[in-house]
Write a protein that holds these residues in place. Structure first.
Motif, PDB file in Angstrom:
ATOM      1  N   SER A 155     -20.586  12.384  11.546  1.00  0.00           N
ATOM      2  CA  SER A 155     -19.872  11.116  11.712  1.00  0.00           C
ATOM      3  C   SER A 155     -20.097  10.439  12.987  1.00  0.00           C
ATOM      4  O   SER A 155     -19.950   9.120  13.048  1.00  0.00           O
ATOM      5  N   ILE A 156     -20.092  11.307  13.846  1.00  0.00           N
ATOM      6  CA  ILE A 156     -20.315  10.398  15.303  1.00  0.00           C
ATOM      7  C   ILE A 156     -21.829   9.578  15.143  1.00  0.00           C
ATOM      8  O   ILE A 156     -21.609   8.503  15.670  1.00  0.00           O
ATOM      9  N   ALA A 157     -22.863  10.343  14.847  1.00  0.00           N
ATOM     10  CA  ALA A 157     -24.215   9.620  14.605  1.00  0.00           C
ATOM     11  C   ALA A 157     -23.886   8.390  13.846  1.00  0.00           C
ATOM     12  O   ALA A 157     -24.443   7.440  14.098  1.00  0.00           O
ATOM     13  N   TRP A 158     -23.160   8.534  12.622  1.00  0.00           N
ATOM     14  CA  TRP A 158     -22.942   7.575  11.683  1.00  0.00           C
ATOM     15  C   TRP A 158     -22.118   6.194  12.320  1.00  0.00           C
ATOM     16  O   TRP A 158     -22.523   4.940  12.053  1.00  0.00           O
ATOM     17  N   MET A 159     -21.394   6.716  13.179  1.00  0.00           N
ATOM     18  CA  MET A 159     -20.277   5.767  13.872  1.00  0.00           C
ATOM     19  C   MET A 159     -21.128   4.938  14.985  1.00  0.00           C
ATOM     20  O   MET A 159     -20.400   3.780  15.438  1.00  0.00           O
ATOM     21  N   LEU A 160     -22.413   5.127  15.070  1.00  0.00           N
ATOM     22  CA  LEU A 160     -23.007   4.304  16.099  1.00  0.00           C
ATOM     23  C   LEU A 160     -23.355   2.877  15.526  1.00  0.00           C
ATOM     24  O   LEU A 160     -23.518   2.046  16.483  1.00  0.00           O
ATOM     25  N   ASN A 161     -23.190   2.746  14.307  1.00  0.00           N
ATOM     26  CA  ASN A 161     -23.663   1.615  13.594  1.00  0.00           C
ATOM     27  C   ASN A 161     -22.469   0.537  13.894  1.00  0.00           C
ATOM     28  O   ASN A 161     -22.607  -0.765  13.733  1.00  0.00           O
ATOM     29  N   TYR A 162     -21.397   1.021  14.301  1.00  0.00           N
ATOM     30  CA  TYR A 162     -20.159  -0.027  14.780  1.00  0.00           C
ATOM     31  C   TYR A 162     -20.199  -0.447  16.210  1.00  0.00           C
ATOM     32  O   TYR A 162     -19.257  -1.281  16.732  1.00  0.00           O
ATOM     33  N   GLY A 163     -21.057   0.246  17.022  1.00  0.00           N
ATOM     34  CA  GLY A 163     -21.099   0.025  18.632  1.00  0.00           C
ATOM     35  C   GLY A 163     -19.955   0.440  19.407  1.00  0.00           C
ATOM     36  O   GLY A 163     -19.960   0.172  20.767  1.00  0.00           O
ATOM     37  N   SER A 164     -19.161   1.240  18.647  1.00  0.00           N
ATOM     38  CA  SER A 164     -18.056   1.946  19.572  1.00  0.00           C
ATOM     39  C   SER A 164     -17.708   3.184  18.835  1.00  0.00           C
ATOM     40  O   SER A 164     -17.784   3.218  17.380  1.00  0.00           O
ATOM     41  N   TRP A 165     -17.188   4.171  19.480  1.00  0.00           N
ATOM     42  CA  TRP A 165     -16.753   5.568  18.658  1.00  0.00           C
ATOM     43  C   TRP A 165     -14.988   5.508  18.410  1.00  0.00           C
ATOM     44  O   TRP A 165     -14.639   6.391  18.344  1.00  0.00           O
ATOM     45  N   ASN A 166     -14.416   4.299  18.918  1.00  0.00           N
ATOM     46  CA  ASN A 166     -13.026   4.299  18.926  1.00  0.00           C
ATOM     47  C   ASN A 166     -12.695   4.000  17.538  1.00  0.00           C
ATOM     48  O   ASN A 166     -12.670   2.928  17.121  1.00  0.00           O
ATOM     49  N   TYR A 167     -12.559   5.041  16.607  1.00  0.00           N
ATOM     50  CA  TYR A 167     -12.400   5.107  15.015  1.00  0.00           C
ATOM     51  C   TYR A 167     -11.165   3.898  14.683  1.00  0.00           C
ATOM     52  O   TYR A 167     -11.021   3.442  13.890  1.00  0.00           O
ATOM     53  N   ILE A 168     -10.196   3.982  15.559  1.00  0.00           N
ATOM     54  CA  ILE A 168      -9.077   3.517  15.143  1.00  0.00           C
ATOM     55  C   ILE A 168      -9.109   2.100  15.033  1.00  0.00           C
ATOM     56  O   ILE A 168      -8.236   1.568  14.449  1.00  0.00           O
ATOM     57  N   TYR A 169      -9.913   1.575  15.500  1.00  0.00           N
ATOM     58  CA  TYR A 169     -10.267   0.018  15.257  1.00  0.00           C
ATOM     59  C   TYR A 169     -11.056  -0.342  14.131  1.00  0.00           C
ATOM     60  O   TYR A 169     -10.717  -1.501  13.865  1.00  0.00           O
ATOM     61  N   TYR A 170     -11.508   0.498  13.452  1.00  0.00           N
ATOM     62  CA  TYR A 170     -12.440   0.317  12.373  1.00  0.00           C
ATOM     63  C   TYR A 170     -11.777   0.720  10.966  1.00  0.00           C
ATOM     64  O   TYR A 170     -12.521   0.208   9.829  1.00  0.00           O
ATOM     65  N   LEU A 171     -10.762   1.400  11.192  1.00  0.00           N
ATOM     66  CA  LEU A 171     -10.388   2.094   9.815  1.00  0.00           C
ATOM     67  C   LEU A 171     -10.067   1.439   8.592  1.00  0.00           C
ATOM     68  O   LEU A 171     -10.670   1.388   7.655  1.00  0.00           O
ATOM     69  N   GLU A 172      -9.132   0.467   8.903  1.00  0.00           N
ATOM     70  CA  GLU A 172      -8.933  -0.500   7.707  1.00  0.00           C
ATOM     71  C   GLU A 172      -9.728  -1.667   7.619  1.00  0.00           C
ATOM     72  O   GLU A 172     -10.109  -2.117   6.430  1.00  0.00           O
ATOM     73  N   PHE A 173     -10.269  -2.276   8.567  1.00  0.00           N
ATOM     74  CA  PHE A 173     -11.137  -3.254   8.559  1.00  0.00           C
ATOM     75  C   PHE A 173     -12.469  -3.103   7.888  1.00  0.00           C
ATOM     76  O   PHE A 173     -12.903  -3.864   7.163  1.00  0.00           O
ATOM     77  N   MET A 174     -12.921  -1.809   8.090  1.00  0.00           N
ATOM     78  CA  MET A 174     -14.344  -1.378   7.466  1.00  0.00           C
ATOM     79  C   MET A 174     -14.084  -0.618   6.161  1.00  0.00           C
ATOM     80  O   MET A 174     -15.216   0.163   6.063  1.00  0.00           O
ATOM     81  N   LYS A 175     -12.921  -0.411   5.633  1.00  0.00           N
ATOM     82  CA  LYS A 175     -12.629   0.433   4.748  1.00  0.00           C
ATOM     83  C   LYS A 175     -13.586   0.234   3.641  1.00  0.00           C
ATOM     84  O   LYS A 175     -14.009   1.550   3.075  1.00  0.00           O
ATOM     85  N   ASN A 176     -14.385  -0.796   3.004  1.00  0.00           N
ATOM     86  CA  ASN A 176     -15.158  -0.730   1.898  1.00  0.00           C
ATOM     87  C   ASN A 176     -16.626  -0.626   2.376  1.00  0.00           C
ATOM     88  O   ASN A 176     -17.401  -0.488   1.433  1.00  0.00           O
ATOM     89  N   ASP A 177     -16.773  -0.523   3.705  1.00  0.00           N
ATOM     90  CA  ASP A 177     -18.304  -0.291   4.082  1.00  0.00           C
ATOM     91  C   ASP A 177     -18.586   1.074   3.827  1.00  0.00           C
ATOM     92  O   ASP A 177     -18.029   2.229   3.786  1.00  0.00           O
ATOM     93  N   PHE A 178     -20.083   1.232   3.330  1.00  0.00           N
ATOM     94  CA  PHE A 178     -20.746   2.367   2.946  1.00  0.00           C
ATOM     95  C   PHE A 178     -20.898   3.522   4.183  1.00  0.00           C
ATOM     96  O   PHE A 178     -20.336   4.614   4.064  1.00  0.00           O
ATOM     97  N   CYS A 179     -20.828   3.005   5.204  1.00  0.00           N
ATOM     98  CA  CYS A 179     -20.818   3.652   6.615  1.00  0.00           C
ATOM     99  C   CYS A 179     -19.205   4.471   6.816  1.00  0.00           C
ATOM    100  O   CYS A 179     -19.426   5.460   7.048  1.00  0.00           O
ATOM    101  N   MET A 180     -18.589   3.640   6.647  1.00  0.00           N
ATOM    102  CA  MET A 180     -17.155   4.114   6.974  1.00  0.00           C
ATOM    103  C   MET A 180     -16.884   5.226   5.999  1.00  0.00           C
ATOM    104  O   MET A 180     -16.159   6.108   6.175  1.00  0.00           O
ATOM    105  N   GLN A 181     -17.203   4.999   4.621  1.00  0.00           N
ATOM    106  CA  GLN A 181     -16.621   5.763   3.509  1.00  0.00           C
ATOM    107  C   GLN A 181     -17.535   7.240   3.731  1.00  0.00           C
ATOM    108  O   GLN A 181     -17.055   8.277   3.410  1.00  0.00           O
ATOM    109  N   LEU A 182     -18.936   7.286   4.507  1.00  0.00           N
ATOM    110  CA  LEU A 182     -19.558   8.459   4.431  1.00  0.00           C
ATOM    111  C   LEU A 182     -18.918   9.189   5.640  1.00  0.00           C
ATOM    112  O   LEU A 182     -18.627  10.292   5.517  1.00  0.00           O
ATOM    113  N   ILE A 183     -18.438   8.289   6.689  1.00  0.00           N
ATOM    114  CA  ILE A 183     -17.849   9.139   7.871  1.00  0.00           C
ATOM    115  C   ILE A 183     -16.406   9.571   7.420  1.00  0.00           C
ATOM    116  O   ILE A 183     -15.915  10.739   7.879  1.00  0.00           O
ATOM    117  N   SER A 184     -16.086   9.061   6.404  1.00  0.00           N
ATOM    118  CA  SER A 184     -14.501   9.748   5.928  1.00  0.00           C
ATOM    119  C   SER A 184     -14.868  10.985   5.196  1.00  0.00           C
ATOM    120  O   SER A 184     -14.113  11.704   5.459  1.00  0.00           O
TER     121      SER A 184
END
Length: 574
Positions: A155-184
């Motif tokens: 999940s750390i490797a997949w989160m590289l797509n977002y440019g930061s590992w601070n997941y707290i900023y992306y949870l709701e904003f990227m909810k429907n994104d494939f990468c975020m679903q995979l990370i979940s």
């Protein structure tokens, strides 16, 4: 030795009260703080340590520190015969600090550090007694948790797509994104291994090989709750299909462990299976969409489960390290205060009205009754509530009532005042924390509108569970390996649906056997010749050849010069 215990006990207790008051302030103001500390700045890139402080993380830290302070105080007497007690205390402190690190991290990298810290220190604590059983249990614990660590790394490797590992900023904003679903999905897998959901459940009862104070800490507020806490943080990004999957797995875990505890005779394993059942309950209410209820039950459960293990430890200590409940009985005559604490914790676990477990458990079951769900979930929730009461009553029947079944010359007493004081520190919160937390966390109460039958359904299941528990106490189950009874349904339930066999023998015996057959029949040593052994030999020869060059560079230089002159003269001649 005493000074180490007292120092950490005092420090943890002071920080616990301070953090509790701070969490009340944050909760009242609805305040959240994210601190970024720059560790290293290179050109335009910077490495930062991020810390998340909100009411949830501070309150959880306060509870973890309070429980660990009581456990350290309790350990001073429980582990008094140990020559290396200061090492034991330091391991426990490292364990608690890893958990702190995980709680305050909004960043996947720093979460991994705390997560792996928990895994490594838990391995050291499980193998603390250094016998074959402990080593096997430690290995099973460590390897089961490695699966989750790998999922977290992915999940750390997949989160590289977002440019930061601070997941707290992306949870709701990227909810429907494939990468975020995979990370979940990866995070859910990691949480399932750490919180011992099916099919990774077998390590949790095996981890009982650790000393009892460690079990008290691990199974209440640290290791096994790390997975639930991570899911509470990630719950905004879960899709409907993921939540349905999690609901099914957690409800099965809750049912399986409740059933297994009714056929178990090891005191610590019964309480461990009870922890597993409660973890399933937390996960399932989280999957139903209410993370605050899961967090509420996480806190109340931490208190009574820690005290339950402490009482079990005191009983085992007095019985000369005997853990079989069939050898107990009539303990209320010998250890009245410990048995009182034990009973209060059991009642709280069962959800008896107005004890701390009731406020969270009853609310969870009523919330589930209000939801739009199928009959399977509805049935399994109520059956699991009944099973909890069932194994608790069976345990009380075996251990506390009747005749004393151990050695006639056993002198049992409650002379250990340090252990009793450590347990006494928790009992007030076991009784009052449920109501206190429900008023704090839910200033606006949940509106539950149910018909009278569904409203009292929890109480009906509690009474029903008491009846079944009393009847099951009379069963005599033969676990001898040579009997046909070993194939019966009761042994299947007691073996957690054969999960230990599948997760130990299934994953190491057969692959090793296949390897032996392959080596003898197909390979016959050729892989060794063309593989590691020959490679080592060839590289050794090549490096020694190169060493001749590096060791005699003047000779080599003159020789190369001679060859160069010869080459030039030949070129000139032709």
């Amino acid at each position: 030795m005493l000074s180490v215990c007292k120092i950490y006990f005092g420090l943890f207790l002071f920080f616990s009260f301070s953090l509790f008051l701070l969490s009340l302030n944050f909760l009242a103001l609805d305040y959240c703080l994210i601190l970024e500390y720059e560790l290293l700045s290179l050109n335009s890139s910077s490495i930062e340590m991020t810390i998340l402080l909100d009411w949830m993380s501070i309150l959880f830290m306060s509870f973890v520190l309070f429980i660990s302070s009581m456990v350290i105080y309790y350990s001073y007497e429980y582990m008094s015969g140990d020559l290396f007690i200061s090492r034991f205390i330091l391991l426990v402190v490292m364990f608690v600090l890893s958990m702190m690190f995980l709680i305050i991290s909004p960043n996947l990298i720093s979460i991994l550090l705390g997560w792996d810290g928990l895994g490594l220190v838990s391995y050291c604590l499980v193998i603390y007694y250094q016998n074959v059983k402990s080593f096997n249990a430690g290995m099973l614990t460590a390897l089961s948790n490695r699966i989750g660590d790998v999922a977290l790394l992915m999940s750390i490797a997949w989160m590289l797509n977002y440019g930061s590992w601070n997941y707290i900023y992306y949870l709701e904003f990227m909810k429907n994104d494939f990468c975020m679903q995979l990370i979940s999905w990866m995070v859910v897998l990691a949480a399932m291994t750490k919180s011992a959901q099916i099919p990774f459940s077998s390590w949790l009862p095996a981890a009982m090989a650790a000393p009892t104070p460690v079990s008290s800490l691990v199974h209440s507020s640290t290791l096994v709750t790390a997975g639930v806490y991570l899911l509470i943080r990630f719950n905004y990004s879960f899709s409907d299909s993921l939540m349905m999957f999690l609901l099914f797995i957690s409800s099965m875990t809750m049912f399986m462990s409740g059933l297994g505890a009714n056929f178990e005779f090891d005191l610590k394993k019964i309480i461990a299976l009870s922890t597993l059942s409660q973890l399933g309950l937390m996960m399932s209410i989280l999957a139903l969409g209410d993370y605050s209820l899961a967090f509420f039950h996480l806190l109340t459960h931490a208190l009574f489960k820690a005290l339950l293990f402490m009482c079990a430890g005191n009983i085992i200590h007095n019985l000369g390290n005997c853990q079989d409940i069939r050898f107990m009985g009539g303990l209320m005559n010998h250890m009245p205060l410990t048995c009182t604490f034990f009973n209060i914790c059991n009642f709280s676990l069962c959800g008896l009205p107005f004890l701390s477990g009731f406020y969270s458990k009853d609310l969870i079951v009523e919330f589930m009754s209000m939801s739009w769900l199928n009959i399977y979930i509805y049935m399994i929730f109520y059956i699991s509530v009944g099973l909890t009461v069932c194994y608790s009553f069976r345990l009380t029947y075996y251990a506390l009532t009747g005749d004393f079944n151990y050695l006639s010359l056993t002198g049992m007493s409650e002379t250990g005042m340090v252990m009793l004081k450590g347990m006494g520190g928790l009992i007030i919160l076991v009784v009052f924390s449920g109501s206190m937390l429900s008023w704090l966390i839910f200033p606006t109460p949940f509106f539950i509108c149910l018909p009278i039958l569904l409203k009292i359904m929890t109480l009906i299941m509690i009474l029903f569970g008491i009846c079944i528990g009393y009847e099951m106490s009379k069963f005599k189950i033969n676990y001898s390996l040579h009997s046909l009874n070993n194939l019966t349904l009761s042994s299947y339930f007691a073996m957690m649906w054969n999960m230990p066999v599948l997760s130990t023998l299934g994953v190491n015996y057969y692959p090793v056997l296949m390897g032996e057959i392959y080596t003898k029949v197909f390979d016959q040593g050729w892989l060794e010749y063309y593989g590691g052994k020959n490679l080592n030999y060839s590289l050794g020869k090549f490096s020694s050849f190169l060493q001749v060059f590096s060791g005699n560079h003047l000779k080599v230089y003159f020789m190369m010069m001679l060859i160069w002159i010869t080459f030039l003269s030949l070129n000139f001649y032709f």
